[in-house]
Design an enzyme around this catalytic site. Structure first.
Site, PDB file in Angstrom:
ATOM      1  N   GLU A 120       0.830  -1.075  -0.217  1.00 13.43           N
ATOM      2  CA  GLU A 120      -0.088  -0.107   0.028  1.00 13.43           C
ATOM      3  C   GLU A 120       0.911   1.220   0.063  1.00 13.43           C
ATOM      4  O   GLU A 120       0.621   2.184  -0.803  1.00 13.43           O
ATOM      5  CB  GLU A 120      -1.012  -0.103   1.195  1.00 13.43           C
ATOM      6  N   ARG A 152      10.129 -12.401   1.474  1.00 12.14           N
ATOM      7  CA  ARG A 152       9.042 -11.025   1.789  1.00 12.14           C
ATOM      8  C   ARG A 152       9.525 -10.671   3.303  1.00 12.14           C
ATOM      9  O   ARG A 152       9.689  -9.614   3.424  1.00 12.14           O
ATOM     10  CB  ARG A 152       7.648 -11.487   1.641  1.00 12.14           C
ATOM     11  N   GLY A 185      14.497  -3.985   0.387  1.00  9.97           N
ATOM     12  CA  GLY A 185      14.635  -2.932  -0.842  1.00  9.97           C
ATOM     13  C   GLY A 185      15.490  -3.250  -2.138  1.00  9.97           C
ATOM     14  O   GLY A 185      15.816  -2.201  -2.580  1.00  9.97           O
ATOM     15  N   GLU A 186      15.730  -4.763  -2.217  1.00 11.75           N
ATOM     16  CA  GLU A 186      16.542  -4.846  -3.398  1.00 11.75           C
ATOM     17  C   GLU A 186      15.761  -5.822  -4.476  1.00 11.75           C
ATOM     18  O   GLU A 186      16.811  -6.288  -5.224  1.00 11.75           O
ATOM     19  CB  GLU A 186      17.960  -5.684  -3.021  1.00 11.75           C
ATOM     20  N   ASN A 215       2.125  -7.355  -6.307  1.00 17.07           N
ATOM     21  CA  ASN A 215       2.072  -6.833  -7.530  1.00 17.07           C
ATOM     22  C   ASN A 215       3.190  -7.334  -8.695  1.00 17.07           C
ATOM     23  O   ASN A 215       4.244  -7.418  -8.556  1.00 17.07           O
ATOM     24  CB  ASN A 215       2.565  -5.318  -7.291  1.00 17.07           C
ATOM     25  N   PRO A 216       2.460  -7.862  -9.910  1.00 19.24           N
ATOM     26  CA  PRO A 216       3.224  -8.512 -10.892  1.00 19.24           C
ATOM     27  C   PRO A 216       3.974  -7.371 -11.740  1.00 19.24           C
ATOM     28  O   PRO A 216       4.733  -7.794 -12.516  1.00 19.24           O
ATOM     29  CB  PRO A 216       2.182  -9.417 -11.595  1.00 19.24           C
ATOM     30  N   LEU A 217       3.472  -6.277 -11.723  1.00 22.62           N
ATOM     31  CA  LEU A 217       3.912  -5.176 -12.541  1.00 22.62           C
ATOM     32  C   LEU A 217       5.169  -4.541 -12.081  1.00 22.62           C
ATOM     33  O   LEU A 217       5.964  -3.944 -13.198  1.00 22.62           O
ATOM     34  CB  LEU A 217       2.855  -4.037 -12.710  1.00 22.62           C
ATOM     35  N   GLU A 218       5.796  -4.622 -11.073  1.00 22.45           N
ATOM     36  CA  GLU A 218       7.300  -4.701 -10.623  1.00 22.45           C
ATOM     37  C   GLU A 218       8.190  -5.374 -11.687  1.00 22.45           C
ATOM     38  O   GLU A 218       8.875  -4.627 -12.247  1.00 22.45           O
ATOM     39  CB  GLU A 218       7.576  -4.729  -9.289  1.00 22.45           C
TER      40      GLU A 218
END
Length: 435
Positions: free
Chosen positions: A62, A272, A312-313, A337-340
């Site tokens: 989020e 994660r 963050g990597e 989110n798959p769009l990363e």
């Protein structure tokens, strides 16, 4: 306020004496920052002069979805400051890492106050926001009531409510209707969410798109990227991205199967929750030589499995990979989110549990930009197809990039609607706009 609403306030007030002890316990477990516990009681405000918009994202997904919206807001409103609250330490860490330097002087971070009436009042007394924006499913009875009493306009964006949650709220229809009716703007993340939100009382709920789809690609340190590329060379790379408990066994099974076909395969597993590193290292021991990134390990020629137990990597490893499995989807977590991956040209594999990103996943699969997998065997089969066929990999990447590009308009549309919502009586909205 309804009878149930008053009861919720009394419950929050009654629990307040116990909550500091609970916060201390969370701090000892690393889930709170000890020196910032006062923020959870609504304290430690440092309000800047001028107009202030409060944005809240509970967790990592989020919070990161807010970044393109923050950019759009600050581009359109040069005098605006943003107060961004998060509910988790990880989200705060990721925000600090991903916040563009150009935006940082106008963004303040705090941990969100707990939904206790007097703590909500203390928070609003200190910060005096001109408006409030909540992401996804953050419905706080006491804070929303306090905002309404003060006349502070509020928006709920990328709003999501699962069928299960909708059924639960039907046991308290008056409270649900009361809370949802307080939002001036409700933008859902799917048409199904629009229907459920309207049934619960958000009469004006609309669907404009999925905010997470507009997220900017995760960054990577150029020097570290070059170093790892040199170490990996031409080896095929299979990536398990943001995996949760229960998913690593499937990734490891796929790794073992793939190694029979690609003997020099490197598999990267990014957790994660990095605190699970010891658990995953024990699972991975029979599958080859594992190197742990947090211990300074590097993916040299003798490394079979690279455990990315850092924060963050993700952008670094997506840029190194030939194919990525997107986690939280082989177990019932709703999917990340798959769009990363799509924005970085990395072919996408995703499991069956994608309730949180259903529209994105369906659009990607329909376009040929992603493939659905169900277990370690199908994961290995799909990964092998991509790693062995560069033409297939490139076609998947192009299709996914097209889906990602379709969402780029949403932050600007949301920003304009939110700025229009700010009260003219404060002088905020007209003064914010560029001439």
């Amino acid at each position: 306020m309804s009878l149930l609403g008053r009861a919720t306030g009394l419950l929050g007030a009654g629990l307040a004496p116990l909550l500091p002890h609970w916060l201390q316990l969370r701090a000892r477990r690393g889930k709170e920052v000890p020196e910032r516990l006062a923020e959870r009681r609504g304290l430690d405000a440092e309000r800047p002069a001028g107009a202030l918009l409060w944005l809240h994202g509970a967790s990592v997904g989020e919070t990161l979805s807010l970044l393109p919206l923050m950019r759009a807001l600050l581009e359109r409103a040069p005098a605006l400051h943003l107060l961004v609250t998060t509910g988790t330490v990880t989200a705060a860490t990721m925000l600090a890492q991903r916040l563009p330097e150009a935006l940082a002087p106008r963004v303040i971070h705090r941990f969100a106050p707990l939904d206790v009436p007097r703590w909500a009042e203390a928070f609003l007394d200190g910060w005096r926001p001109d408006g409030a924006v909540f992401v996804e499913s953050e419905l706080w009875p006491n804070i929303s009531a306090a905002l309404a009493r003060r006349g502070v306009p509020a928006a709920l964006i990328n709003a999501r409510i699962s069928p299960r949650s909708a059924r639960m709220w039907r046991w308290a229809p008056g409270l649900a209707r009361e809370m949802l009716s307080r939002f001036r703007l409700v933008v859902a993340q799917s048409l199904d969410d629009v229907a459920r939100l309207k049934a619960l009382g958000a009469a004006g709920a609309v669907f404009w798109g999925q905010l997470k789809a507009a997220a900017e690609p995760p960054p990577a340190d150029p020097a570290e990227l070059a170093r790892l590329r040199a170490l990996i060379g031409d080896r095929p790379v299979f990536f398990g991205a943001s995996t949760h408990q229960g998913e690593e066994p499937a990734v490891l099974e796929a790794h073992r199967t793939l190694r029979a076909r690609f003997p020099d395969l490197l598999t990267i597993i990014a957790l994660r929750h990095p605190a699970r590193a010891a658990e995953v290292m024990a699972l991975a021991a029979p599958f080859g030589k594992l190197v742990q990134r947090s211990a300074g390990g590097l993916p040299g020629p003798d490394c079979d499995l690279y455990l990315a137990d850092t924060l963050g990597e993700i952008g670094l490893f997506l840029r190194l990979s030939g194919v990525a499995f997107v986690g939280a989807s082989l177990v019932p977590k709703g999917g990340h989110n798959p769009l990363e991956a799509a924005r970085l040209g990395c072919p996408i594999l995703i499991g069956p549990h994608t309730e949180h990103v259903r529209e994105l996943t369906e659009a990607l699969i329909a376009a040929g930009g992603a493939r659905r997998v169900h277990d370690g065997a199908t994961l290995a089969e799909a990964a092998a197809d991509v790693l062995s066929d560069s033409g297939r990999a490139q076609a998947m990447a192009r299709a996914a990039a097209t889906v990602a590009e379709d969402a780029s308009h949403l932050p600007g549309k949301l920003a304009s609607a939110i700025l229009d919502m700010l009260p003219l009586g404060t002088g905020a909205a007209p003064a914010l706009r560029e001439a």
